[in-house]
Scaffold this active site. Structure first.
Site, mmCIF file in Angstrom:
data_model
loop_
_atom_site.group_PDB
_atom_site.id
_atom_site.type_symbol
_atom_site.label_atom_id
_atom_site.label_comp_id
_atom_site.label_asym_id
_atom_site.label_seq_id
_atom_site.Cartn_x
_atom_site.Cartn_y
_atom_site.Cartn_z
ATOM 1 N N ASP A 135 55.195 19.341 -78.695
ATOM 2 C CA ASP A 135 54.870 19.467 -77.308
ATOM 3 C C ASP A 135 54.607 17.901 -76.662
ATOM 4 O OD1 ASP A 135 55.381 20.444 -74.682
ATOM 5 O OD2 ASP A 135 53.208 21.128 -74.529
ATOM 6 N N TYR A 137 54.554 15.068 -73.246
ATOM 7 C CA TYR A 137 53.543 15.058 -72.026
ATOM 8 C C TYR A 137 54.339 14.153 -71.026
ATOM 9 C CZ TYR A 137 48.833 14.542 -69.807
ATOM 10 O OH TYR A 137 47.867 14.433 -68.963
ATOM 11 N N HIS A 142 52.797 14.727 -63.569
ATOM 12 C CA HIS A 142 51.675 15.522 -64.124
ATOM 13 C C HIS A 142 50.672 14.860 -64.739
ATOM 14 C CE1 HIS A 142 49.962 19.156 -66.488
ATOM 15 N NE2 HIS A 142 50.196 18.278 -67.541
ATOM 16 N N GLN A 249 40.378 24.065 -72.838
ATOM 17 C CA GLN A 249 41.157 22.721 -73.311
ATOM 18 C C GLN A 249 40.303 21.665 -72.814
ATOM 19 O OE1 GLN A 249 44.687 22.429 -71.183
ATOM 20 N NE2 GLN A 249 44.998 20.246 -71.458
ATOM 21 N N TYR A 253 39.244 19.306 -76.210
ATOM 22 C CA TYR A 253 40.550 18.510 -76.403
ATOM 23 C C TYR A 253 40.035 16.872 -77.146
ATOM 24 C CZ TYR A 253 40.332 15.522 -72.026
ATOM 25 O OH TYR A 253 40.042 14.339 -71.032
ATOM 26 N N THR A 358 54.663 19.672 -69.060
ATOM 27 C CA THR A 358 54.607 20.199 -67.775
ATOM 28 C C THR A 358 55.537 19.446 -66.756
ATOM 29 O OG1 THR A 358 52.427 21.011 -68.445
ATOM 30 C CG2 THR A 358 53.064 21.066 -65.915
HETATM 31 MN MN MN Z 1 52.511 21.883 -72.482
#
Ligand code: MN
Length: 429
Positions: A135, A137, A142, A249, A253, A358
């Site tokens: 994934d 970023y 975002h 998260q 994280y 996102t």
């Molecule tokens: Mn994601």
């Protein structure tokens, strides 16, 4: 090879409504269970699913080099491994078979009986066995929003962000197709003001509006993919909801990034729309400043104009659209992501999936998560039934839709729609 499938004037003998995501120009690929409980690879035109295994057995793909069982499989991985030339030959052939003046299948009732299904007669499955899932970023809006909320508004983007398509390795075992319910996760969080962590249901379950691309076998271990070749190794795209538990998260994280906040479930739309089908919707990608390092510099700085929307439907209620965004806002392109992913020699194989990250647009009504839409819970989102949300409630259904439109011609992705179930309750002994 000409992409005759993209001719906007082409019509099918299967009826397609004008607002359908699946005109004859789309020809996506998916896997479904038929009314006879047989699993097969198929495509879709309008509201009909087409069994490609049956078409192949009936000889409609003769003279295209395909193994006999290529479509009689429960995943698309082997077909994707056959490469771009084969995908094009097959899509062109499907387009010909269903073109309105072609009578070969149109007038053969026996064949139509085994090839065509209504959408109610089938059950869509995961289209690929996803080997590895990454994934990214890659939306500047975002990353800026999250950096502003979680860290420091004056230094919202970390110093590496404008130079690296930042990403992390996710988990593929919990990726599920549209329609599969998702459970609210349990986990460890550090409530505001507390000094010790607590364990319990996540209170801040969120969606992430994303798209994902599926790759073919791209490179040998140790050999990078040049950025200008990267798109040749992308089979197609799906809609992607990267379910996220924001409270888990926030606590977990640092320093290695998201872990249990993300891997409890991610949902994808079941039809893979090919990069060939998306070609008419190419647009310029955002200006990149500073200029990236040479291995990330593309000759053709293009992305795709894909309208995206998210709705929330509470139980026994009607949907409310909570955001509208567009894939074209992504700062880093898919080619840059794939070039970066492999620049150290990491190998990518057929059926790997890469999430965009996102996708937030520039305005508050285009943000791609409840975290941003409610600004970490400071603002209430009003739903049509009079209720409000900061994050996702139990039994809410979150639906992402996506489509491209140009000159009155539209192709789309259908939807990824999934319900958030209450937290798992172990049976009492
Ligand atoms: Mn994601």
């Amino acid at each position: 090879m000409p992409l005759k499938t993209n001719n906007p004037n082409r019509k099918s003998w299967i009826e397609v409504s004008s607002n359908s995501d699946f005109p004859i120009q789309n020809i996506p690929f998916g896997v479904f269970l038929t009314r006879d409980d047989v699993i097969t690879i198929g495509t879709r035109i309008g509201d009909h699913a087409i069994d490609l295994g049956a078409l192949h057995q009936l000889g409609y793909f003769k003279d295209i080099p395909l193994t006999d069982d290529i479509f009689l499989q429960d995943t698309l991985n082997d077909f994707i491994s056959d490469g771009k030339k084969t995908w094009r030959l097959v899509r062109n052939r499907i387009s010909d078979i269903f073109e309105k003046d072609n009578s070969s299948l149109r007038d053969n009732e026996e064949h139509k009986k085994v090839v065509l299904f209504t959408m109610e007669e089938i059950e869509m499955q995961l289209p690929v066995q996803i080997g590895d899932y990454t994934d990214f970023y890659s939306s500047k809006e975002h990353a800026t929003n999250v950096g502003t909320m979680f860290r420091d508004p004056d230094n919202a983007l970390l110093p590496n962000w404008l130079h690296i398509p930042v990403g992390y390795h996710g988990r593929s075992s919990s990726i599920v197709p549209s329609g599969t319910p998702v459970r609210r996760p349990m986990g460890q969080t550090m409530p505001a003001g507390a000094t010790e962590p607590v364990f319990g249901p996540s209170k801040l379950v969120d969606f992430e509006l994303e798209m994902a691309f599926i790759t073919t076998d791209a490179n040998l271990l140790g050999e990078p993919i040049p950025v200008d070749e990267a798109e040749d190794y992308i089979f197609g795209m799906v809609l992607f909801n990267d379910w996220s538990a924001r409270d888990i998260q926030k606590w977990e994280y640092v320093p290695l990034g998201p872990f249990l906040a993300k891997n409890f479930a991610s949902s994808i739309s079941p039809w893979i729309v090919t990069m060939d089908a998306l070609q008419p919707f190419k647009v310029n990608s955002p200006e990149q400043n500073p200029e990236p390092l040479p291995y990330l510099q593309q000759t053709e700085k293009k992305t795709y104009d894909i309208n995206l929307e998210v709705s929330i439907t509470p139980e026994n209620s009607t949907p409310t659209t909570v955001t509208k965004s567009n894939f074209k806002y992504m700062y880093w392109t898919m080619a840059q992501q794939l070039a970066h992913h492999t620049v150290n020699g990491c190998n990518v194989i057929s059926g790997d999936m890469m999430g965009s990250g996102t996708i937030s647009g520039p305005t508050p009504d285009s943000y791609g998560s409840m975290l941003e839409l409610s600004w970490a819970g400071k603002n209430l989102i009003n739903l049509n039934d009079g209720s409000t949300r900061k994050f996702i409630d139990d039994n809410d259904t979150v639906t992402i839709t996506g489509y491209c439109e140009k000159d009155g011609f539209r192709i789309g992705f259908g939807e990824v729609s999934s319900k958030l179930l209450p937290v798992f309750q172990p049976k009492k002994k």
